[in-house]
Design a protein around this motif. Structure first.
Motif: not given
Length: 550
Positions: A295, A297, A300-301, A324, A326, A342
């Motif tokens: 998870d 993404e 990060a959100a 971000l 990856r 991040l």
């Protein structure tokens, strides 16, 4: 320095100590202590090597004077006296424009303002008997052109000869980058410890680039091509003494580790001198969150929502940038390989907004955030960042002065004949040669299998040179790598102005990507703030390449 002095014959040893970022660092040194502002590294090298250079009759020409060449010249004399030596020391000054900012119409509040001087002040010092010449800001190539002017007696009208020496100087300025360092095809040579390049200069301006026998690395048409493309733009390479036409350069192998440079044509220089302006842009800080496992993404959100909600409205930095990376791998065998990064970068004129405030919010999130919350390092205080920009000053307004070893001051006049167009703006060249060519069968593959690249910074712009290794490769590359395709391959540049130049003699394309680096290296605008690896990113990108080339 010692290796160059002991490795083989040498008449002049040059050293380039100044970059845009270095000038900012030296300016901050001078703020703390007005007697500083020069590259102290040079003195440490000279402590070991001055006697050796004098014994071997090698003259030394360096720009290590930075913002204070007169003080460095005195420091060289003091060092020599402590060793029982008595070299003749000259220096070049007049590049420092900061005391004259108002007079010249430059903005106030600058940490430094320095014009890029040419070669003739260096030549005056050498003609005056100097064993060591120290300069402030001169063009990098001037360190090589000056000794050539003094040795061959060239005048301001010897444009082709001057241009040839400028090209040789540009090849030498970054040291081992011309002998296999930072080279796209580095696996072809042993570059564990590359030697440094040297140039054999001739009276007509031609030269041979080589290195001392037995040193590592390699000198090939490829390594020299890579350096010629570094931090240049179009065919007109502007300088204070001459405009060198890079589209006339011919490179030929001249034996093992020897590359001949000839055919270089010169034109009148512009009527203006470039000046580098450095100022403080504000304060910056960064926080790097480690996101591990599943998870990514969503994690990060969540970080972004929590962090921005936690900032007090009246303490919010002027700029917040989230990136971000990856770097995580699925089902990884180590925790680090399972993690992404991040990065939050904050900028503001108020150091408190990028220091205490960022730290407070990050710490408060620690036990209330995403699973596995941790940082690469605790948030620290904000740090000042600098901004570099270029200005252009009428050459006659700059007081270029050679201070000879006997103390005499010689005014160095500007070039008597200059280009009437002044600073020539970069213009796009044709995207492709005429006539369609059937490439035959193609295969999806990385560009770097058939092309080399070298990249770097020019203020806030990025320079990206790409070259082919043979004529079929060049015919394909010149038709294929358009600015439109470059935008597709490098999405970071998709919305930015890009200028493309053809250099057929070098089988090369040179691109300028305007604004990719923001306000320059000291502003730390992006992950790779000097665009050093931009070329390698491009070479890793895949496109349809003719199988015949592969």
């Amino acid at each position: 320095m010692r290796e160059m002095l002991t490795g083989g014959p040498l008449d002049v040893l040059t050293g380039d100590y100044l970059a845009e970022l270095t000038m900012l660092i030296l300016a901050r040194d001078r703020l703390k202590d007005p007697s500083l502002g020069y590259a102290k590294t040079f003195l440490r090298q000279l402590e070991e090597c001055l006697g050796l250079a004098l014994e071997r009759g090698v003259r030394i020409v360096v720009n290590a004077g930075g913002l204070n060449p007169a003080r460095l010249a005195d420091a060289v004399r003091e060092l020599a006296k402590s060793q029982g030596l008595d070299p003749a020391v000259g220096h070049v000054e007049g590049d420092d424009l900061q005391p004259r900012c108002k007079e010249l119409g430059l903005p106030g509040g600058l940490l430094g303002a320095n014009a890029y001087l040419g070669a003739f002040g260096i030549a005056e010092c050498l003609r005056g008997g100097a064993d060591v010449v120290v300069t402030g800001r001169v063009t990098d190539a001037a360190l090589v052109v000056g000794p050539a002017v003094a040795h061959f007696g060239w005048g301001a009208g010897d444009l082709d000869a001057l241009a040839g020496a400028v090209v040789a100087g540009h090849v030498l300025e970054c040291g081992a980058q011309a002998t296999g360092g930072n080279y796209a095809f580095f696996r072809e040579h042993d570059v564990t410890r590359p030697g440094f390049p040297l140039a054999e200069l001739h009276a007509d301006g031609s030269s041979v680039v080589t290195k001392h026998p037995g040193t590592g690395g390699a000198v090939t048409v490829g390594t020299v091509t890579a350096q010629l493309l570094y931090e240049t733009g179009g065919p007109h390479y502007l300088g204070p003494d001459v405009t060198a036409r890079l589209d006339t350069v011919r490179l030929t192998e001249d034996g093992p580790d020897r590359v001949r440079i000839d055919g270089v044509r010169g034109e009148a220089p512009p009527a203006t001198l470039k000046a580098g302006l450095n100022r403080l842009g504000g304060h910056r800080n960064e926080v790097v969150f480690v996101l591990t496992g599943l998870d990514i993404e969503a994690k990060a959100a969540l970080v972004r929502r929590q962090f921005e909600d936690g900032l007090a409205a009246d303490r919010r930095p002027a700029e917040l940038r989230w990136t971000l990376a990856r770097t995580d791998h699925a089902d990884a065998a180590t925790e680090e390989a399972a993690s992404a990064l991040l990065r939050l970068t904050a900028r503001d004129g108020d150091p408190a907004r990028v220091g205490r405030e960022l730290g407070r919010v990050a710490v408060e999130m620690g036990l209330a955030g995403y699973p596995g919350f941790h940082l690469t390092a605790p948030p620290g205080p904000g740090a000042p960042y600098g901004v570099f920009e270029a200005a252009y000053i009428a050459a006659g307004e700059v007081e270029h002065t050679a201070v000879l070893p006997d103390g005499r001051r010689v005014a160095v006049p500007p070039a008597p004949v200059t280009a009437t167009t002044g600073e020539q703006p970069e213009q796009d060249e044709p995207e492709a040669e005429t006539g369609a060519v059937d490439p035959g069968p193609t295969r999806r593959a990385p560009l770097g299998l058939v092309a080399g690249a070298r990249s770097g910074d020019k203020g806030g712009d990025a320079n990206l040179g790409v070259w082919a290794r043979d004529e079929p490769g060049w015919r394909w590359l010149s038709r294929t790598l358009t600015t439109e395709l470059l935008r597709e391959l490098l999405p970071e540049a998709a919305e930015l102005p890009i200028t493309r130049h053809l250099l057929p003699n070098l089988r090369a394309l040179n691109f300028t990507i305007t604004g990719l680096l923001g306000e320059g290296v000291a502003a730390q605008h992006r992950f790779d703030p000097q665009a050093k690896a931009l070329g390698e990113w491009l070479r890793s990108r895949r496109l349809d390449i003719p199988e015949a080339l592969l």
